[in-house]
Design a protein around this motif. Structure first.
Motif, mmCIF file in Angstrom:
data_model
loop_
_atom_site.group_PDB
_atom_site.id
_atom_site.type_symbol
_atom_site.label_atom_id
_atom_site.label_comp_id
_atom_site.label_asym_id
_atom_site.label_seq_id
_atom_site.Cartn_x
_atom_site.Cartn_y
_atom_site.Cartn_z
ATOM 1 N N ARG A 270 -40.224 -41.532 -41.633
ATOM 2 C CA ARG A 270 -39.179 -42.183 -40.840
ATOM 3 C C ARG A 270 -39.735 -43.263 -39.921
ATOM 4 N NH1 ARG A 270 -34.194 -39.834 -40.128
ATOM 5 N NH2 ARG A 270 -34.107 -40.088 -37.873
ATOM 6 N N GLY A 271 -41.062 -43.395 -39.872
ATOM 7 C CA GLY A 271 -41.671 -44.389 -38.993
ATOM 8 C C GLY A 271 -41.522 -44.031 -37.535
ATOM 9 N N GLU A 272 -41.527 -42.731 -37.257
ATOM 10 C CA GLU A 272 -41.368 -42.256 -35.882
ATOM 11 C C GLU A 272 -42.644 -41.544 -35.431
ATOM 12 O OE1 GLU A 272 -36.584 -41.080 -36.119
ATOM 13 O OE2 GLU A 272 -38.079 -39.509 -36.192
ATOM 14 N N ASP A 273 -42.779 -41.438 -34.130
ATOM 15 C CA ASP A 273 -43.809 -40.600 -33.562
ATOM 16 C C ASP A 273 -43.415 -39.140 -33.814
ATOM 17 O OD1 ASP A 273 -46.121 -40.845 -31.398
ATOM 18 O OD2 ASP A 273 -44.901 -39.072 -30.948
ATOM 19 N N VAL A 274 -44.383 -38.288 -34.126
ATOM 20 C CA VAL A 274 -44.042 -36.908 -34.486
ATOM 21 C C VAL A 274 -43.351 -36.173 -33.335
ATOM 22 C CG1 VAL A 274 -46.306 -35.923 -33.887
ATOM 23 C CG2 VAL A 274 -44.871 -34.791 -35.595
ATOM 24 N N THR A 275 -43.699 -36.502 -32.099
ATOM 25 C CA THR A 275 -43.050 -35.811 -30.976
ATOM 26 C C THR A 275 -41.565 -36.188 -30.896
ATOM 27 O OG1 THR A 275 -43.736 -37.572 -29.469
ATOM 28 C CG2 THR A 275 -45.157 -35.638 -29.581
ATOM 29 N N THR A 276 -41.240 -37.416 -31.305
ATOM 30 C CA THR A 276 -39.831 -37.843 -31.327
ATOM 31 C C THR A 276 -39.052 -37.064 -32.380
ATOM 32 O OG1 THR A 276 -40.489 -40.054 -30.651
ATOM 33 C CG2 THR A 276 -38.319 -39.853 -31.674
ATOM 34 N N THR A 277 -39.588 -37.000 -33.605
ATOM 35 C CA THR A 277 -38.902 -36.277 -34.681
ATOM 36 C C THR A 277 -38.779 -34.804 -34.330
ATOM 37 O OG1 THR A 277 -39.984 -37.824 -36.185
ATOM 38 C CG2 THR A 277 -38.844 -35.963 -37.191
ATOM 39 N N ALA A 278 -39.837 -34.244 -33.750
ATOM 40 C CA ALA A 278 -39.814 -32.827 -33.368
ATOM 41 C C ALA A 278 -38.712 -32.573 -32.342
ATOM 42 C CB ALA A 278 -41.174 -32.417 -32.808
ATOM 43 N N ALA A 279 -38.662 -33.414 -31.306
ATOM 44 C CA ALA A 279 -37.679 -33.209 -30.239
ATOM 45 C C ALA A 279 -36.258 -33.437 -30.751
ATOM 46 C CB ALA A 279 -37.980 -34.146 -29.065
ATOM 47 N N ASN A 280 -36.069 -34.475 -31.558
ATOM 48 C CA ASN A 280 -34.713 -34.776 -32.037
ATOM 49 C C ASN A 280 -34.186 -33.708 -32.984
ATOM 50 O OD1 ASN A 280 -34.630 -37.105 -30.531
ATOM 51 N ND2 ASN A 280 -35.111 -38.472 -32.239
ATOM 52 N N THR A 281 -35.050 -33.208 -33.879
ATOM 53 C CA THR A 281 -34.575 -32.180 -34.818
ATOM 54 C C THR A 281 -34.274 -30.883 -34.068
ATOM 55 O OG1 THR A 281 -36.878 -31.603 -35.382
ATOM 56 C CG2 THR A 281 -35.726 -33.116 -36.873
ATOM 57 N N ALA A 282 -35.051 -30.581 -33.039
ATOM 58 C CA ALA A 282 -34.791 -29.363 -32.245
ATOM 59 C C ALA A 282 -33.500 -29.519 -31.452
ATOM 60 C CB ALA A 282 -35.972 -29.075 -31.323
ATOM 61 N N ASP A 283 -33.294 -30.700 -30.876
ATOM 62 C CA ASP A 283 -32.038 -30.942 -30.142
ATOM 63 C C ASP A 283 -30.835 -30.800 -31.080
ATOM 64 O OD1 ASP A 283 -33.377 -31.408 -27.801
ATOM 65 O OD2 ASP A 283 -33.185 -33.600 -27.863
ATOM 66 N N ALA A 284 -30.975 -31.370 -32.276
ATOM 67 C CA ALA A 284 -29.871 -31.305 -33.247
ATOM 68 C C ALA A 284 -29.578 -29.850 -33.618
ATOM 69 C CB ALA A 284 -30.208 -32.128 -34.500
ATOM 70 N N ALA A 285 -30.621 -29.054 -33.803
ATOM 71 C CA ALA A 285 -30.433 -27.648 -34.189
ATOM 72 C C ALA A 285 -29.806 -26.848 -33.051
ATOM 73 C CB ALA A 285 -31.771 -27.032 -34.602
ATOM 74 N N ARG A 286 -30.261 -27.082 -31.830
ATOM 75 C CA ARG A 286 -29.690 -26.362 -30.679
ATOM 76 C C ARG A 286 -28.197 -26.656 -30.542
ATOM 77 N NH1 ARG A 286 -34.616 -26.701 -28.166
ATOM 78 N NH2 ARG A 286 -34.206 -28.876 -27.684
ATOM 79 N N ALA A 287 -27.829 -27.915 -30.724
ATOM 80 C CA ALA A 287 -26.421 -28.287 -30.595
ATOM 81 C C ALA A 287 -25.604 -27.740 -31.769
ATOM 82 C CB ALA A 287 -26.292 -29.814 -30.525
ATOM 83 N N PHE A 288 -26.136 -27.857 -32.982
ATOM 84 C CA PHE A 288 -25.404 -27.454 -34.185
ATOM 85 C C PHE A 288 -25.118 -25.950 -34.189
ATOM 86 C CE2 PHE A 288 -25.313 -26.013 -38.629
ATOM 87 C CZ PHE A 288 -24.332 -26.831 -39.160
ATOM 88 N N PHE A 289 -26.169 -25.149 -33.918
ATOM 89 C CA PHE A 289 -26.020 -23.691 -33.951
ATOM 90 C C PHE A 289 -25.624 -23.108 -32.582
ATOM 91 C CE2 PHE A 289 -29.017 -24.543 -37.495
ATOM 92 C CZ PHE A 289 -28.371 -23.883 -38.524
ATOM 93 N N ARG A 290 -25.435 -23.972 -31.600
ATOM 94 C CA ARG A 290 -25.086 -23.555 -30.232
ATOM 95 C C ARG A 290 -26.025 -22.462 -29.735
ATOM 96 N NH1 ARG A 290 -18.963 -22.507 -31.473
ATOM 97 N NH2 ARG A 290 -18.478 -24.384 -32.627
ATOM 98 N N LEU A 291 -27.304 -22.798 -29.727
ATOM 99 C CA LEU A 291 -28.323 -21.784 -29.397
ATOM 100 C C LEU A 291 -28.464 -21.552 -27.906
ATOM 101 C CD1 LEU A 291 -31.124 -22.682 -31.984
ATOM 102 C CD2 LEU A 291 -29.162 -21.148 -32.232
ATOM 103 N N ASP A 292 -27.949 -22.458 -27.067
ATOM 104 C CA ASP A 292 -28.173 -22.294 -25.621
ATOM 105 C C ASP A 292 -27.078 -21.463 -24.960
ATOM 106 O OD1 ASP A 292 -30.501 -23.789 -25.695
ATOM 107 O OD2 ASP A 292 -29.363 -25.658 -25.597
#
Ligand code: ZN
Length: 267
Positions: free
Chosen positions: A245-267
């Motif tokens: 994706r041409g991204e820094d790995v910390t960006t992809t890591a943070a964005n995919t985790a944010d997406a998962a938390r929101a999608f599955f309502r983990l918080d």
């Protein structure tokens, strides 16, 4: 990194002898949360039990995979509905269609999928809506037609372990669905097309998964002798995904985790 593995079959027998060590290795590799896939009558309750034993770290889905579609009786439907009363069960599925393997006859697959979509729709009506965790292989047209019947009646959806074509990807994105990417991306024989396609997935709809114990990423070096995939290899998958994706790995890591938390309502 605080990665979230949205698809790990941690109830699989191959983890019976060392499940705690597997979880420990996942934590050490930066995997903070895992969604344990429930994909059959036998394993969906086990996924819930595992989530209950690890609150806040493990979550479960409850469903019947198309391979097991013949199991989907009225009694099974009642069992699934009972599982969905638990807050640790965060998604309906794994469910969908698989015309590649055809381990269950196609009419049985359609019926099991239909009933689980109905279940998701009923939960939404009752104010207990949960997202869908979907499987589709070689059944795109039928899958889209069945999903269309439930348009506006089911919650957000993720097409897990996406391995399909550009046209399939854009069909899913046009419906605002999420996409799950596995180590299939790392397969130089059959995953090369994904390297280009993953650039087109909006960051807030992209999530990552190992599908352990299946799909050990082929670019993990050295390959473990047992060939079993584990959640710890999510760190490897996110590195490759970030590069594509041409991204820094910390960006992809943070964005995919944010997406998962929101999608599955983990918080
Ligand atoms: Zn699947």
């Amino acid at each position: 990194m605080n990665l979230i593995d949205i698809g790990a079959n941690l109830t699989h027998d191959s983890f019976d002898h060392d499940r705690d060590a597997v979880l420990q290795r996942a934590r050490a590799a930066g995997v903070a949360k895992m969604i344990v896939t429930g994909a059959s009558r036998e394993h969906s309750p086990k996924a819930l039990a595992l989530a209950q034993a690890h609150p806040g770290e493990l979550f479960a889905t409850a469903g019947v995979h198309p391979h097991h579609a013949v199991e989907y009786t009225d009694e099974c439907d009642a069992e699934m509905r009972a599982l969905h009363a638990h807050p640790e069960v965060v998604a309906v599925g794994e469910c969908g269609l698989d015309f590649f393997r055809d381990f269950s006859p196609r009419p049985a697959q359609r019926k099991a999928f239909e009933r689980q979509l109905q279940l998701a729709s009923d939960l939404a009506v009752d104010g207990m809506g949960k997202p869908l965790f979907l499987h589709q292989r070689d059944a795109h047209a039928d899958f889209m037609a069945m999903m269309k019947n439930f348009d506006g009646r089911v919650g957000p959806a993720v097409v897990h372990c996406f391995t399909g074509s550009r046209a399939e990807l854009f069909d899913y994105l046009d419906h605002d669905w999420h996409i799950g990417i596995t180590g299939w991306l790392c397969d130089e024989r059959r995953g090369l097309h994904l390297r280009e396609l993953v650039k087109h997935i909006p960051a807030n709809r992209l999530m990552i998964e190992t599908d352990a114990p299946y799909l050990l990423p082929r670019s993990v070096k050295p390959q473990p002798s047992h060939r079993r995939n584990e959640p710890m290899y999510l760190a490897h998958i996110v590195e490759e995904l970030a590069r594509d994706r041409g991204e820094d790995v910390t960006t992809t890591a943070a964005n995919t985790a944010d997406a998962a938390r929101a999608f599955f309502r983990l918080d």
